[in-house]
Design a protein around this motif. Structure first.
Motif, PDB file in Angstrom:
ATOM      1  N   LEU A 114       0.308  -1.372   0.063  1.00 53.62           N
ATOM      2  CA  LEU A 114      -0.270   0.272   0.063  1.00 53.62           C
ATOM      3  C   LEU A 114       0.831   1.458   0.066  1.00 53.62           C
ATOM      4  CD1 LEU A 114      -2.851  -1.427   2.374  1.00 53.62           C
ATOM      5  CD2 LEU A 114      -3.259  -0.665  -0.077  1.00 53.62           C
ATOM      6  N   ALA A 115       2.449   1.387   0.355  1.00 56.78           N
ATOM      7  CA  ALA A 115       2.805   2.043   0.583  1.00 56.78           C
ATOM      8  C   ALA A 115       3.069   2.953  -1.169  1.00 56.78           C
ATOM      9  CB  ALA A 115       4.014   1.918   1.171  1.00 56.78           C
TER      10      ALA A 115
ATOM     11  N   ILE B 286      -1.419   3.907   3.263  1.00 57.22           N
ATOM     12  CA  ILE B 286      -2.128   4.544   1.705  1.00 57.22           C
ATOM     13  C   ILE B 286      -1.983   6.357   2.343  1.00 57.22           C
ATOM     14  CG2 ILE B 286      -4.001   5.040   0.306  1.00 57.22           C
ATOM     15  CD1 ILE B 286      -5.104   2.638   1.110  1.00 57.22           C
ATOM     16  N   ARG B 287      -1.180   6.505   1.011  1.00 57.25           N
ATOM     17  CA  ARG B 287      -0.969   8.194   1.701  1.00 57.25           C
ATOM     18  C   ARG B 287      -2.611   9.009   0.655  1.00 57.25           C
ATOM     19  NH1 ARG B 287       4.291   6.974  -0.753  1.00 57.25           N
ATOM     20  NH2 ARG B 287       3.140   6.768  -2.986  1.00 57.25           N
ATOM     21  N   ILE B 288      -3.376   9.874   1.473  1.00 60.47           N
ATOM     22  CA  ILE B 288      -4.286  10.504   0.870  1.00 60.47           C
ATOM     23  C   ILE B 288      -3.497  12.620   1.397  1.00 60.47           C
ATOM     24  CG2 ILE B 288      -6.407  11.056   1.101  1.00 60.47           C
ATOM     25  CD1 ILE B 288      -6.096   8.019   1.356  1.00 60.47           C
ATOM     26  N   ARG B 289      -3.947  12.684  -0.598  1.00 68.39           N
ATOM     27  CA  ARG B 289      -3.925  13.911  -0.437  1.00 68.39           C
ATOM     28  C   ARG B 289      -4.935  14.722  -1.321  1.00 68.39           C
ATOM     29  NH1 ARG B 289       1.867  14.434  -0.897  1.00 68.39           N
ATOM     30  NH2 ARG B 289       1.525  16.878  -0.597  1.00 68.39           N
TER      31      ARG B 289
ATOM     32  N   ALA C  73     -11.291   0.714  -0.980  1.00 71.09           N
ATOM     33  CA  ALA C  73     -11.121  -0.439  -1.790  1.00 71.09           C
ATOM     34  C   ALA C  73     -10.325  -0.168  -3.020  1.00 71.09           C
ATOM     35  CB  ALA C  73     -12.549  -1.208  -1.663  1.00 71.09           C
ATOM     36  N   GLY C  74     -10.320   0.421  -4.078  1.00 72.02           N
ATOM     37  CA  GLY C  74      -9.384   0.450  -5.371  1.00 72.02           C
ATOM     38  C   GLY C  74      -8.208   0.428  -4.713  1.00 72.02           C
ATOM     39  N   ALA C  75      -7.927   1.713  -4.051  1.00 75.53           N
ATOM     40  CA  ALA C  75      -6.109   1.548  -3.643  1.00 75.53           C
ATOM     41  C   ALA C  75      -5.270   0.006  -3.086  1.00 75.53           C
ATOM     42  CB  ALA C  75      -6.061   2.781  -2.446  1.00 75.53           C
ATOM     43  N   LYS C  76      -6.580  -0.407  -2.194  1.00 73.48           N
ATOM     44  CA  LYS C  76      -6.123  -1.788  -1.869  1.00 73.48           C
ATOM     45  C   LYS C  76      -5.849  -2.681  -3.157  1.00 73.48           C
ATOM     46  CE  LYS C  76      -7.380  -2.505   3.542  1.00 73.48           C
ATOM     47  NZ  LYS C  76      -8.297  -2.335   4.122  1.00 73.48           N
TER      48      LYS C  76
END
Length: 142
Positions: free
Chosen positions: A22-23, A62-65, A104-107
């Motif tokens: 996830l990083a 997960i980075r959230i920007r 979920a999409g990021a995972k």
């Protein structure tokens, strides 16, 4: 938030990826997006989506920007999911409570072996809301 009725064991397995995977994934949320009414009220619906996404990703790496504009105004609330060296995705027609779907999409993206977000198991909002898929620069030949 209503959960996708197509949630399956396959999707649950894909969502249990490792933090290291996830990083490399970043979710970018347009914080300036307005809701379907076009309201100029603050906080804007995009800012609410950003907060919902941060809450959904609280225990994830997960980075959230946020960004003020993704230029996708006709499709209302918008976000992008990026992964180092892979395709990038832009989504629209999201709601202020779509944060869990973005996570979920990021995972799914983090565990992908081909650099694409798999269609199978993708939340419906990320199927219907797909605006663009952008290739990584190193894939371009000319």
């Amino acid at each position: 938030m209503e959960r996708d009725s197509s949630f399956s064991a396959d999707r649950a397995d894909a969502l249990s990826g490792h933090d290291d995977d996830l990083a490399g994934v970043t979710v970018i949320v347009c914080s300036y997006c307005r809701d379907e009414t076009g309201s100029d009220a603050h906080p804007r619906a995009g800012a609410l989506l950003a907060e919902d996404t941060r809450r959904a990703a609280a225990d994830e790496n997960i980075r959230i920007r946020t960004i003020e504009c993704l230029g996708n105004c006709k499709r209302r609330l918008s976000a992008a999911i990026l992964r180092d060296g892979c395709w990038s995705y832009v989504f629209g027609d999201l709601t202020a409570s779509s944060g869990a779907d973005l996570v979920a999409g990021a995972k799914l993206f983090a565990t992908s072996t081909d650099g694409l977000i798999p269609w199978r198991g993708r939340p419906d909002s990320l199927k219907r809301g797909l605006v663009a898929r952008i290739p990584p620069l190193d894939l371009l030949k000319d």
